[in-house]
Design a protein around this motif. Structure first.
Motif, short mmCIF file in Angstrom:
data_model
loop_
_atom_site.label_atom_id
_atom_site.label_comp_id
_atom_site.label_asym_id
_atom_site.label_seq_id
_atom_site.Cartn_x
_atom_site.Cartn_y
_atom_site.Cartn_z
N ALA A 159 60.79 21.21 12.98
CA ALA A 159 59.63 21.86 13.62
C ALA A 159 60.05 22.63 14.87
O ALA A 159 59.60 23.76 15.09
CB ALA A 159 58.58 20.81 13.97
N MET A 160 60.91 22.03 15.69
CA MET A 160 61.34 22.71 16.90
C MET A 160 62.20 23.93 16.57
O MET A 160 62.15 24.96 17.26
CB MET A 160 62.12 21.74 17.80
N PHE A 161 62.98 23.84 15.49
CA PHE A 161 63.77 24.99 15.04
C PHE A 161 62.83 26.11 14.59
O PHE A 161 63.09 27.30 14.81
CB PHE A 161 64.70 24.57 13.91
N GLY A 162 61.70 25.70 13.98
CA GLY A 162 60.71 26.68 13.55
C GLY A 162 60.03 27.39 14.71
O GLY A 162 59.54 28.51 14.55
N VAL A 163 59.95 26.72 15.86
CA VAL A 163 59.39 27.36 17.05
C VAL A 163 60.30 28.50 17.53
O VAL A 163 59.83 29.54 17.99
CB VAL A 163 59.18 26.33 18.18
N TRP A 176 51.78 21.26 16.71
CA TRP A 176 52.36 20.30 15.76
C TRP A 176 53.82 20.04 16.06
O TRP A 176 54.28 18.89 16.03
CB TRP A 176 52.20 20.85 14.34
N ALA A 177 54.57 21.09 16.37
CA ALA A 177 56.01 20.94 16.63
C ALA A 177 56.26 20.07 17.85
O ALA A 177 57.08 19.13 17.81
CB ALA A 177 56.64 22.32 16.82
N PHE A 178 55.57 20.36 18.95
CA PHE A 178 55.81 19.59 20.17
C PHE A 178 55.26 18.16 20.05
O PHE A 178 55.85 17.21 20.58
CB PHE A 178 55.19 20.30 21.38
N THR A 179 54.16 18.00 19.33
CA THR A 179 53.63 16.64 19.12
C THR A 179 54.55 15.85 18.21
O THR A 179 54.72 14.63 18.38
CB THR A 179 52.22 16.71 18.49
N ILE A 200 53.12 5.82 15.64
CA ILE A 200 52.69 5.86 14.24
C ILE A 200 51.42 6.70 14.10
O ILE A 200 51.30 7.55 13.21
CB ILE A 200 52.45 4.43 13.71
N VAL A 201 50.46 6.48 15.00
CA VAL A 201 49.20 7.24 14.96
C VAL A 201 49.48 8.74 15.15
O VAL A 201 48.93 9.59 14.43
CB VAL A 201 48.22 6.73 16.03
N MET A 202 50.35 9.06 16.10
CA MET A 202 50.69 10.46 16.34
C MET A 202 51.40 11.08 15.14
O MET A 202 51.17 12.24 14.79
CB MET A 202 51.56 10.57 17.59
N THR A 203 52.26 10.32 14.49
CA THR A 203 52.98 10.83 13.32
C THR A 203 52.03 11.14 12.18
O THR A 203 52.15 12.18 11.52
CB THR A 203 54.04 9.81 12.87
#
Length: 213
Positions: free
Chosen positions: A110-114, A11-14, A184-187
């Motif tokens: 999200a990246m900070f959470g990684v 999820w973070a990288f996407t 948009i679809v990816m989000t």
């Protein structure tokens, strides 16, 4: 050690990828492509490709110092917000822009959470998912209303003077339109994944106290 599950890392990288894709599509002036034909006496017609974004365009006509109509072969944004040639494009500029900012905010979290354990707890993950859903809807609304501005004089000039709302005439959609749509679809996909991002589930405080007795 990351506090994210395997789904959470994905999820973070996407999320960061969708934010980058959406921002590139938003900023680049390649949503639609047309052409302008200039006819000067005694010369062959000059055909120049024209590209439009939401708030930027490439190659535009202007009156030269000698009084003749000339094409400027460069890209740039409109000088003022009111210069954007359609109210629909002005709305799209705001909605897609706000959506991209929200995407970036969530992706950085999200990246900070990684990298740091305990940042993306279940409550944060749910909030991030809701923000991503709102972001996707905002950008989707902007992309949906953008074709309503195809009846503006600037677009008509580049599209054979036959374009109208939701009809491009002689123009065609360009790569930025598709890139933004993919973002948009990816989000929206990320908004669903966020609920499974944390590695551990939050336990209600009352239940935790009961277990300690």
């Amino acid at each position: 050690m990351s506090g994210l599950s395997g789904v959470g890392v994905f999820w973070a990288f996407t999320s960061i990828l969708s934010a980058i894709i959406s921002c590139v599509g938003y900023f680049m002036p390649h949503w639609i492509t047309g052409r302008i034909t200039l006819q000067h006496p005694g010369k062959s017609p000059q055909i120049t490709p024209v590209h439009f974004g939401i708030f930027r365009r490439c190659n535009y006509p202007y009156i030269g110092d000698d009084g003749t109509l000339t094409i400027s072969h460069e890209c740039g944004r409109y000088t003022a917000f009111s210069d954007i040639p359609s109210v629909s494009w002005q709305i799209a500029t705001l909605t897609v822009g706000v959506g991209c900012c929200l995407c970036l905010l969530v992706s950085l979290t999200a990246m900070f959470g990684v990298c740091v354990k305990g940042v993306v707890i279940p409550t944060v993950a749910r909030t991030a998912g809701i923000i991503q859903m709102c972001s996707g809807f905002l950008m989707g609304a902007g992309v949906g209303i953008y074709p309503n501005g195809w009846d503006s004089p600037e677009v008509k000039q580049a599209c054979g003077h036959i374009s109208k709302s939701y009809n491009l005439g002689d123009c065609s959609l360009s790569w930025c339109f598709y890139v933004t749509s993919a973002g948009i679809v990816m989000t929206l996909m990320c908004s669903a994944l966020s609920f499974h991002a944390p590695k551990w589930k939050q336990i209600p405080a009352g239940y935790a106290l009961l277990q300690n007795k």
